[in-house]
Write a protein that holds these residues in place. Structure first.
Motif, PDB file in Angstrom:
ATOM      1  N   THR A 144      -0.580  -6.392  -5.680  1.00  0.00           N
ATOM      2  CA  THR A 144      -1.227  -7.602  -5.838  1.00  0.00           C
ATOM      3  C   THR A 144       0.600  -8.704  -5.080  1.00  0.00           C
ATOM      4  N   ILE A 145       1.770  -8.056  -4.498  1.00  0.00           N
ATOM      5  CA  ILE A 145       2.163  -9.531  -4.130  1.00  0.00           C
ATOM      6  C   ILE A 145       1.581  -8.758  -2.285  1.00  0.00           C
ATOM      7  N   ASN A 146       1.523  -9.589  -1.739  1.00  0.00           N
ATOM      8  CA  ASN A 146       1.508  -9.776  -0.376  1.00  0.00           C
ATOM      9  C   ASN A 146       2.106  -8.875   0.234  1.00  0.00           C
ATOM     10  N   ASP A 147       3.306  -9.323  -0.129  1.00  0.00           N
ATOM     11  CA  ASP A 147       4.966  -9.306   0.663  1.00  0.00           C
ATOM     12  C   ASP A 147       4.859  -7.781   0.657  1.00  0.00           C
ATOM     13  N   LEU A 148       4.095  -6.901   0.053  1.00  0.00           N
ATOM     14  CA  LEU A 148       4.233  -5.566  -0.072  1.00  0.00           C
ATOM     15  C   LEU A 148       3.013  -4.348  -0.009  1.00  0.00           C
ATOM     16  N   GLY A 149       2.295  -5.694   1.182  1.00  0.00           N
ATOM     17  CA  GLY A 149       0.352  -5.148   1.408  1.00  0.00           C
ATOM     18  C   GLY A 149       0.992  -4.199   2.792  1.00  0.00           C
ATOM     19  N   THR A 150       2.009  -4.268   2.980  1.00  0.00           N
ATOM     20  CA  THR A 150       2.547  -2.978   4.382  1.00  0.00           C
ATOM     21  C   THR A 150       2.312  -1.745   3.667  1.00  0.00           C
ATOM     22  N   VAL A 151       2.969  -1.592   2.701  1.00  0.00           N
ATOM     23  CA  VAL A 151       3.373   0.039   1.783  1.00  0.00           C
ATOM     24  C   VAL A 151       1.840   0.485   1.256  1.00  0.00           C
ATOM     25  N   PRO A 152       1.429   1.530   1.817  1.00  0.00           N
ATOM     26  CA  PRO A 152       0.027   2.092   2.008  1.00  0.00           C
ATOM     27  C   PRO A 152      -0.493   2.726   0.450  1.00  0.00           C
ATOM     28  N   PHE A 153      -0.986   2.717  -0.648  1.00  0.00           N
ATOM     29  CA  PHE A 153      -1.139   3.110  -1.498  1.00  0.00           C
ATOM     30  C   PHE A 153      -1.129   4.952  -1.374  1.00  0.00           C
ATOM     31  N   GLY A 154      -1.200   5.946  -0.559  1.00  0.00           N
ATOM     32  CA  GLY A 154      -0.984   6.898  -0.618  1.00  0.00           C
ATOM     33  C   GLY A 154       0.546   7.122  -0.218  1.00  0.00           C
ATOM     34  N   SER A 155       1.733   6.536   0.233  1.00  0.00           N
ATOM     35  CA  SER A 155       2.496   6.507   0.490  1.00  0.00           C
ATOM     36  C   SER A 155       3.331   6.694  -0.626  1.00  0.00           C
ATOM     37  N   VAL A 156       2.687   5.484  -1.908  1.00  0.00           N
ATOM     38  CA  VAL A 156       3.449   5.219  -2.861  1.00  0.00           C
ATOM     39  C   VAL A 156       2.762   6.829  -4.193  1.00  0.00           C
ATOM     40  N   ALA A 157       1.646   7.204  -3.633  1.00  0.00           N
ATOM     41  CA  ALA A 157       1.005   7.946  -4.495  1.00  0.00           C
ATOM     42  C   ALA A 157       2.707   9.579  -4.131  1.00  0.00           C
ATOM     43  N   LEU A 158       2.767   9.906  -2.745  1.00  0.00           N
ATOM     44  CA  LEU A 158       3.173  11.006  -2.585  1.00  0.00           C
ATOM     45  C   LEU A 158       4.895  10.653  -2.664  1.00  0.00           C
ATOM     46  N   THR A 159       5.174   9.413  -3.167  1.00  0.00           N
ATOM     47  CA  THR A 159       6.406   9.073  -3.583  1.00  0.00           C
ATOM     48  C   THR A 159       6.647   9.786  -5.311  1.00  0.00           C
ATOM     49  N   ALA A 160       5.890   9.046  -5.954  1.00  0.00           N
ATOM     50  CA  ALA A 160       5.612   9.430  -7.383  1.00  0.00           C
ATOM     51  C   ALA A 160       5.752  11.191  -7.416  1.00  0.00           C
ATOM     52  N   LEU A 161       4.908  11.872  -6.048  1.00  0.00           N
ATOM     53  CA  LEU A 161       4.624  13.188  -5.920  1.00  0.00           C
ATOM     54  C   LEU A 161       6.509  13.663  -6.096  1.00  0.00           C
ATOM     55  N   ALA A 162       6.810  13.034  -5.061  1.00  0.00           N
ATOM     56  CA  ALA A 162       8.478  13.976  -5.154  1.00  0.00           C
ATOM     57  C   ALA A 162       9.281  13.463  -6.584  1.00  0.00           C
ATOM     58  N   MET A 163       9.323  12.709  -6.899  1.00  0.00           N
ATOM     59  CA  MET A 163       9.295  11.981  -7.685  1.00  0.00           C
ATOM     60  C   MET A 163       9.290  12.890  -8.589  1.00  0.00           C
ATOM     61  N   SER A 226      12.499   5.883  -0.042  1.00  0.00           N
ATOM     62  CA  SER A 226      12.330   5.445   0.424  1.00  0.00           C
ATOM     63  C   SER A 226      12.240   5.868   2.154  1.00  0.00           C
ATOM     64  N   ASN A 227      12.144   6.977   2.776  1.00  0.00           N
ATOM     65  CA  ASN A 227      11.298   7.668   3.320  1.00  0.00           C
ATOM     66  C   ASN A 227      10.279   7.707   3.887  1.00  0.00           C
ATOM     67  N   VAL A 228      10.196   8.496   1.918  1.00  0.00           N
ATOM     68  CA  VAL A 228       8.523   8.960   2.193  1.00  0.00           C
ATOM     69  C   VAL A 228       7.683   7.831   1.869  1.00  0.00           C
ATOM     70  N   LEU A 229       7.672   6.111   1.587  1.00  0.00           N
ATOM     71  CA  LEU A 229       7.428   5.200   1.405  1.00  0.00           C
ATOM     72  C   LEU A 229       7.744   5.011   2.977  1.00  0.00           C
ATOM     73  N   GLY A 230       7.856   5.023   3.434  1.00  0.00           N
ATOM     74  CA  GLY A 230       8.104   4.118   5.714  1.00  0.00           C
ATOM     75  C   GLY A 230       7.203   5.572   5.880  1.00  0.00           C
ATOM     76  N   THR A 231       7.502   6.792   5.706  1.00  0.00           N
ATOM     77  CA  THR A 231       6.946   7.664   6.792  1.00  0.00           C
ATOM     78  C   THR A 231       5.064   8.497   6.411  1.00  0.00           C
ATOM     79  N   GLY A 232       4.434   7.464   5.529  1.00  0.00           N
ATOM     80  CA  GLY A 232       4.237   8.476   4.060  1.00  0.00           C
ATOM     81  C   GLY A 232       3.865  10.191   4.374  1.00  0.00           C
TER      82      GLY A 232
END
Length: 264
Positions: A144-163, A226-232
């Motif tokens: 929903t936030i346009n400024d975050l549109g460059t962050v892939p959903f897959g990277s968010v999922a991977l970050t959550a997995l790392a967490m 942040s690295n996971v979100l950036g590199t995917g």
């Protein structure tokens, strides 16, 4: 084993859902706040801060979408919510011993490995619920936030997995501590102490050259959202360490519990 698993999850369900909703709300608010950030100003501000302050976000570029959202995954509120889930679930066996529940359960034809195994599975399920609910908040922010549109959903999922893997390891270490404890408070205290040591060691390794060689000892060293979100991607070394610690600690908890005296 199935009955014990169900009862354990039922006892902690309300707490788990509340923690998950709180985490999802917080991560959404972190993402929402990025829309009001001036990237140039925040980059200048962060660069002017001393290293000791920048270390709290692991040196992430807060002006970038991945760095800013990643700071939410390393924020003390996020860490506290996940640590509460992992440590409380990991200490469940010690509480059962303290209240005499373990002695009652094991008076039946139930193997001790089945009892502690159910507790460990409940730990993973509780953590998964909190992680998924937290991820939903981050997904909504990215969507929903346009400024975050460059962050892939897959990277968010991977970050959550790392967490999840990080706190699954902390929960397993707490379960191992609980195998040596006769009270829930002691097991929780040991788990919380170990988590704080991991956090402090990772922080010191970033700002103090003498502590830097000891950084990899901390599980937090292998968690860089942040690295996971950036590199995917999650580095192979992080996979091996985070999963390996959880497996070894869980195995030792099973071994110790199978040989201990559970009578209070």
């Amino acid at each position: 084993m199935r009955v014990i698993l169900g009862l354990t999850l039922r006892r902690s369900l309300r707490r788990t859902l509340l923690l998950g909703v709180a985490l999802g709300t917080f991560l959404f608010l972190v993402g929402l706040s990025y829309a009001s950030v001036d990237q140039n100003q925040i980059r200048s501000l962060v660069e002017s801060l001393p290293p000791a302050i920048r270390a709290f976000v692991q040196g992430a570029d807060l002006a970038s979408p991945a760095g800013y959202l990643g700071s939410g995954f390393i924020h003390p509120i996020t860490l506290a919510l996940l640590a509460t889930t992992a440590i409380a679930a990991g200490a469940a066996s010690a509480r059962d011993v303290e209240h005499g529940v373990a002695e009652l359960l094991l008076s039946r034809p139930l193997r001790r490995i089945a009892w502690i195994g159910a507790e460990l599975i409940a730990l993973e399920i509780s953590l998964a619920i909190v992680t998924v609910l937290g991820s939903i908040g981050a997904f909504i922010a990215v969507g929903t936030i346009n400024d975050l549109g460059t962050v892939p959903f897959g990277s968010v999922a991977l970050t959550a997995l790392a967490m999840f893997l990080l706190f699954n390891g902390i929960g397993a270490i707490t379960a191992l501590a609980a195998a040596f404890s006769r009270t829930g408070a002691r097991a929780i205290g040991m788990g919380a102490g170990i988590a704080l040591i991991f956090y402090a060691l990772d922080y010191l390794a970033q700002i103090w050259s003498l502590a830097e060689p000891f950084g990899p000892i901390s599980l937090m060293h292998w968690y860089r959202p942040s690295n996971v979100l950036g590199t995917g991607s999650i580095p192979t070394s992080s996979w091996l360490v985070l999963i390996g610690v959880a497996v070894v600690a869980s195995g030792l908890a099973l071994l110790v519990t199978s040989r201990r005296e559970v009578a209070p």
